[in-house]
Design an enzyme around this catalytic site. Structure first.
Site, short mmCIF file in Angstrom:
data_model
loop_
_atom_site.label_atom_id
_atom_site.label_comp_id
_atom_site.label_asym_id
_atom_site.label_seq_id
_atom_site.Cartn_x
_atom_site.Cartn_y
_atom_site.Cartn_z
N TYR A 116 11.74 11.24 92.63
CA TYR A 116 10.28 11.30 92.60
C TYR A 116 9.79 12.72 92.34
O TYR A 116 8.69 12.92 91.82
CB TYR A 116 9.70 10.84 93.94
CG TYR A 116 9.40 9.36 94.04
CD1 TYR A 116 10.41 8.43 93.91
CD2 TYR A 116 8.11 8.92 94.31
CE1 TYR A 116 10.14 7.08 94.03
CE2 TYR A 116 7.83 7.57 94.43
CZ TYR A 116 8.85 6.65 94.30
OH TYR A 116 8.57 5.32 94.42
N ASP A 135 11.74 3.08 98.47
CA ASP A 135 10.57 2.43 97.87
C ASP A 135 10.89 0.96 97.62
O ASP A 135 10.12 0.07 97.98
CB ASP A 135 10.21 3.13 96.56
CG ASP A 135 9.01 2.51 95.87
OD1 ASP A 135 8.02 2.22 96.56
OD2 ASP A 135 9.07 2.29 94.64
C1 IPM Z 1 4.70 3.21 98.01
C2 IPM Z 1 4.12 3.10 96.63
C3 IPM Z 1 4.08 4.49 96.02
C4 IPM Z 1 5.51 4.98 95.91
C5 IPM Z 1 3.31 4.61 94.69
C6 IPM Z 1 1.90 4.07 94.82
C7 IPM Z 1 3.32 6.02 94.18
O1 IPM Z 1 4.84 2.20 95.86
O2 IPM Z 1 4.12 3.92 98.84
O3 IPM Z 1 5.73 2.59 98.26
O4 IPM Z 1 6.19 4.71 94.91
O5 IPM Z 1 5.96 5.66 96.82
MG MG Z 2 6.35 1.19 96.92
#
Ligand code: IPM
Ligand code: MG
Length: 357
Positions: free
Chosen positions: A135, A246
């Site tokens: 990320y 995630d």
């Molecule tokens: C989560 C969401 C987020 C992520 C997005 C909205 C950036 O999917 O909080 O799990 O990928 O972390």
């Molecule tokens: Mg998510």
């Protein structure tokens, strides 16, 4: 106590409004300040995380967050998309420890797509590292998108990385959480293929040496995804990286049958936290008054417990939520024959009423 209220997009405004009413009904003294975030902030200020919103979030003891995102922003260049707001808040505030409990409420056991005996009593805590991994890799391949296309580029890349301190601190969080539960941690990685996750496994194992009372096992992420639907109750505390966390946290949440019920907390080293429902902004049902506010209300309870030192008030909210479920009240996402279908407002009001008891 100052709480920053960031409702965001889609159903965010509706569900956060109910959580704020529940908080107000508790007779605690706190100050709230609301700001725009995500697509709503982009519309008003040209940026999903304006300076003023970030400054408010930094100055608050805790942040109550709704959700961000809408398909209509899919063609914007990445730095301006609503998702960047939540990623920016995590990064700027150092909110590295993400707690995503996946609990099966006994009243909702039939709402799961799995057989009731597989999930009755399910209580998993997914601890997702939130400020590293692919990320936030460096350097990051950035292309300028025009209408969602990348003219002239034939490749894109993102780098996966973790540093020792990043893995160590999330491992400590997981072992300490396990001490308060059944003293078991499963660390999920992909060390058979990825160097980053061999390193992850090595560091988690090292940190585990300081917690001889906690049993540690390791699992590859593909196997973990499979075991979660095969025998989810075998898990207790699961610790993993940002990307795998995630995915697995959505999987775990959905198998409880109640993603509209699950809160989450993202904490930094100072105990400051951002609290948000595990579900997203659901633009398809936004503005209809039918979204389930319980995940946000339960996130407010987590906020009281973890950041505001008000465990009793948190208990009261959680008891009130169980009480409305026992009364048979259900929003559309968890509705089943024989229960009473209610909208967002009515659900929020029922929780406020149940607090009084
Ligand atoms: C989560 C969401 C987020 C992520 C997005 C909205 C950036 O999917 O909080 O799990 O990928 O972390
Ligand atoms: Mg998510």
């Amino acid at each position: 106590m100052k709480i920053a209220i960031l409702p965001g997009d889609g159903i965010g405004k509706e569900i956060v409004a109910e959580a704020v009413l529940v908080l107000s009904a508790l007779d605690l003294s706190f100050e709230t300040e609301t700001a725009l975030v995500g697509g709503a902030a982009f519309e008003a200020h040209g940026h999903p995380l304006p300076e003023t919103t970030l400054a408010l979030a930094k100055s608050a003891d805790a942040i109550l967050f709704g959700a961000v995102g809408d398909w209509k922003y899919d063609t914007l260049e990445r730095p301006l998309r609503p998702e960047q707001a939540i990623l920016g808040l995590r990064k700027h505030l150092g909110l590295f420890a993400n707690f995503r409990p996946a609990i099966c409420y006994e009243q909702l056991v039939d709402a799961s797509s799995l057989k009731p005996e597989l999930i009755a009593g399910l209580d998993i805590l997914i601890i997702r590292e939130l400020t590293g991994d692919i990320y936030f890799g460096q350097p990051r391949g950035r292309r300028t998108a025009v209408d969602g296309h990348f003219p002239g580029s034939e490749e894109a890349f993102d780098t996966m990385r973790y540093s020792r301190p990043e893995v160590e601190r999330i491992a400590h969080v997981a072992f300490q959480a396990a001490r308060k539960r059944s003293k078991r941690v499963t660390s999920v990685d992909k060390s058979n293929v990825l160097e980053t996750f061999q390193f992850w496994r090595d560091v988690v194992t090292e940190v585990g040496g300081q917690y001889p009372d906690v049993a540690l096992d390791h699992m590859y992420v593909d196997n973990a995804a499979m075991q979660l639907v095969r025998a989810p109750k075998k898990f207790d505390v699961v610790v993993t990286g940002n990307m795998f966390g995630d995915i697995l946290s959505d999987e775990a949440a959905m198998l409880t049958g109640s993603i509209g019920m699950l809160p989450s907390a993202s904490l930094n080293a100072a105990g400051q936290g951002l609290y948000e429902p595990s579900h997203g902004s659901a633009p398809d049902i936004a503005g209809k008054g039918i979204a389930n506010p319980l995940a946000t209300i339960l996130s407010a309870a987590m906020m009281l417990r973890f950041s505001l030192n008000q465990a009793q008030a948190a208990d009261r909210i959680e008891a009130a939520v169980r009480s409305v479920l026992s009364q048979g009240l259900r929003t559309a996402d968890i509705h089943s024959p024989g229960t009473t279908l209610v909208g967002t407002r009515a659900m929020g009001q029922a929780v406020v009423k149940a607090l009084g008891k």
